[in-house]
Write an enzyme that holds these catalytic residues in place. Structure first.
Site, PDB file in Angstrom:
ATOM      1  N   SER A 151      -0.281   0.235   8.522  1.00 33.35           N
ATOM      2  CA  SER A 151      -1.624   2.147   8.371  1.00 33.35           C
ATOM      3  C   SER A 151      -2.280   2.547   9.912  1.00 33.35           C
ATOM      4  O   SER A 151      -2.473   1.032  10.477  1.00 33.35           O
ATOM      5  CB  SER A 151      -2.570   2.416   7.576  1.00 33.35           C
ATOM      6  N   TYR A 164     -10.098  -3.478   3.370  1.00 35.44           N
ATOM      7  CA  TYR A 164      -8.649  -3.093   4.077  1.00 35.44           C
ATOM      8  C   TYR A 164      -7.915  -2.765   5.688  1.00 35.44           C
ATOM      9  O   TYR A 164      -6.911  -3.482   6.250  1.00 35.44           O
ATOM     10  CB  TYR A 164      -8.570  -0.539   3.286  1.00 35.44           C
TER      11      TYR A 164
HETATM   12  P1  NAD Z   1       0.813   3.412  -4.125  1.00 31.67           P
HETATM   13  O1  NAD Z   1      -0.517   2.340  -4.912  1.00 31.67           O
HETATM   14  O2  NAD Z   1       1.186   4.460  -4.365  1.00 31.67           O
HETATM   15  O3  NAD Z   1       1.601   1.980  -4.186  1.00 31.67           O
HETATM   16  C1  NAD Z   1       1.242   0.909  -4.412  1.00 31.67           C
HETATM   17  C2  NAD Z   1       2.538   0.057  -4.678  1.00 31.67           C
HETATM   18  O4  NAD Z   1       2.349  -1.268  -4.553  1.00 31.67           O
HETATM   19  C3  NAD Z   1       2.674   0.458  -6.557  1.00 31.67           C
HETATM   20  O5  NAD Z   1       3.973  -0.023  -6.295  1.00 31.67           O
HETATM   21  C4  NAD Z   1       2.218  -0.828  -6.545  1.00 31.67           C
HETATM   22  O6  NAD Z   1       2.956  -1.253  -7.657  1.00 31.67           O
HETATM   23  C5  NAD Z   1       2.640  -1.868  -5.734  1.00 31.67           C
HETATM   24  N1  NAD Z   1       1.740  -3.139  -6.184  1.00 31.67           N
HETATM   25  C6  NAD Z   1       0.316  -3.048  -5.147  1.00 31.67           C
HETATM   26  N2  NAD Z   1      -0.075  -4.771  -5.593  1.00 31.67           N
HETATM   27  C7  NAD Z   1       0.924  -5.211  -5.611  1.00 31.67           C
HETATM   28  C8  NAD Z   1       1.021  -6.354  -6.027  1.00 31.67           C
HETATM   29  N3  NAD Z   1      -0.011  -7.907  -6.118  1.00 31.67           N
HETATM   30  N4  NAD Z   1       2.702  -7.034  -5.939  1.00 31.67           N
HETATM   31  C9  NAD Z   1       3.463  -6.662  -6.667  1.00 31.67           C
HETATM   32  N5  NAD Z   1       3.300  -4.891  -6.084  1.00 31.67           N
HETATM   33  C10 NAD Z   1       2.352  -4.710  -5.933  1.00 31.67           C
HETATM   34  O7  NAD Z   1      -0.006   2.742  -2.820  1.00 31.67           O
HETATM   35  P2  NAD Z   1       0.782   3.788  -1.522  1.00 31.67           P
HETATM   36  O8  NAD Z   1       0.226   4.927  -1.184  1.00 31.67           O
HETATM   37  O9  NAD Z   1       2.450   4.015  -2.007  1.00 31.67           O
HETATM   38  O10 NAD Z   1       1.082   2.498  -0.279  1.00 31.67           O
HETATM   39  C11 NAD Z   1       2.140   1.771  -0.297  1.00 31.67           C
HETATM   40  C12 NAD Z   1       1.952   1.239   1.217  1.00 31.67           C
HETATM   41  O11 NAD Z   1       1.039   2.097   1.878  1.00 31.67           O
HETATM   42  C13 NAD Z   1       0.300   0.513   1.237  1.00 31.67           C
HETATM   43  O12 NAD Z   1       0.659  -0.973   1.969  1.00 31.67           O
HETATM   44  C14 NAD Z   1      -0.541   0.761   1.906  1.00 31.67           C
HETATM   45  O13 NAD Z   1      -1.714   0.683   2.288  1.00 31.67           O
HETATM   46  C15 NAD Z   1       0.417   1.675   2.531  1.00 31.67           C
HETATM   47  N6  NAD Z   1      -0.209   3.194   3.272  1.00 31.67           N
HETATM   48  C16 NAD Z   1      -1.013   3.985   2.870  1.00 31.67           C
HETATM   49  C17 NAD Z   1      -0.619   5.751   3.196  1.00 31.67           C
HETATM   50  C18 NAD Z   1      -1.652   6.616   2.399  1.00 31.67           C
HETATM   51  O14 NAD Z   1      -1.664   7.759   2.507  1.00 31.67           O
HETATM   52  N7  NAD Z   1      -1.177   6.498   1.417  1.00 31.67           N
HETATM   53  C19 NAD Z   1      -1.190   5.581   4.743  1.00 31.67           C
HETATM   54  C20 NAD Z   1      -1.215   4.575   5.546  1.00 31.67           C
HETATM   55  C21 NAD Z   1      -0.659   3.052   4.474  1.00 31.67           C
END
Ligand code: NAD
Length: 269
Positions: A151, A164
């Protein structure tokens, strides 16, 4: 295009796992990898019917083999079993995208220990488990791509996100070590550092911001962009997927140990 390119599918036949691909960024990455020709294993939580619908649609549209394996990737045994299942069914894992992640927002003095442990377990330790399980096969075949979804918060901090931010900084450190340990092999390991993407994880934060500021969710989204993204636009999950397809190609063979930003200029400030 890679040497494996067939029918315009640059990753034809590559075997990929995307953790946390039942939602948000992971689902977007899965879609792009399937279109690029990967045989894919989806992972994550959610309603079984919706996941099956997604799996079926991806398989129909891409013509590739798409499976779903429900493992809690923060559990060492379950993540190893996911990798073993892929090795038994398809003979190996070529591409591992460690994407599953969770968020919790609170000042450090109010940050519950269980929340801290969950942040580190899902956002950092899970990637370690997956890498350790998938790496031996990649090294044997002298080809592999490990991509850790970190991130912008792996590079800079914001208040109220101690767990985080610590986990994502750690994930970039892990990425560098794995890259160095495997620099003489055909395995690369990189981190991708997105800015804000409008996924369920972010919608919850926008709703909290809207109620804190007494404004609509759209107004909260606008003020968030004004604070963080100089280009005033959210990142698209499909663009992150396209970056990953490039990282998996031959042109990126010398890109390893990198933390690649896609954040509208956030961390350039
Ligand atoms: P989201 O909540 O939409 O999706 C998260 C996914 O992870 C889901 O499919 C959930 O079921 C799965 N998950 C959670 N815990 C789990 C576990 N213990 N085992 C297996 N699966 C698990 O979130 P997102 O925004 O799509 O985030 C995805 C990744 O991107 C994360 O690592 C997040 O930190 C990173 N990220 C997100 C953003 C953003 O702005 N959305 C920005 C930077 C980084």
């Amino acid at each position: 295009m890679t040497e494996n390119s067939l029918d315009g599918k640059p990753l034809h036949g590559k075997r990929a796992i995307v953790t946390g691909s039942t939602s948000g960024i992971g689902a977007g990455i899965a879609r792009v990898l399937a279109e690029a020709g990967c045989q894919l294993t989806l992972n994550g939580f959610g309603e079984r019917d919706l996941i099956e619908e997604m799996r079926d649609e991806l398989a129909r549209n891409s013509g590739a083999e798409i499976a779903y394996y429900q493992a809690d990737v923060s559990d060492e045994i379950q993540f190893s079993a996911l990798v073993a299942d892929m090795e038994a069914r398809l003979g190996g894992v070529d591409i591992l995208v460690n994407n599953a992640g969770v968020q919790h927002v609170a000042p450090v003095e109010d940050f519950a220990s269980e929340r801290w442990d969950a942040m580190i377990a899902v956002n950092l330790t899970a990637a370690f488990y997956g890498i350790r399980a998938a790496l031996p096969g990649m090294k044997r075949r002298n080809w592999g791509r490990i991509i850790n979804i970190a991130s912008a918060h792996g590079l800079v901090a914001s208040p109220n996100k101690s767990g985080y931010v610590a986990a994502k900084h750690g994930l970039i450190g892990l990425t560098k070590v794995v890259a160095l340990e495997n620099a003489m092999t055909g395995v690369t390991c990189n981190a991708v550092c997105p800015g804000w993407v409008r996924t369920p994880l972010v919608e919850r934060q926008l709703e909290a911001r809207a109620s804190r500021e007494g404004v609509t969710v759209d107004a909260a989204a606008h003020s968030l962009l004004a604070e963080k993204h100089p280009n005033m636009a959210f990142i698209e999950a499909s663009d992150i997927g396209a970056l990953i397809v490039w990282l998996c190609g031959d042109a990126a063979r010398s890109v390893t140990g990198a933390a690649l930003s896609m954040d509208g200029g956030w961390t350039a400030q």
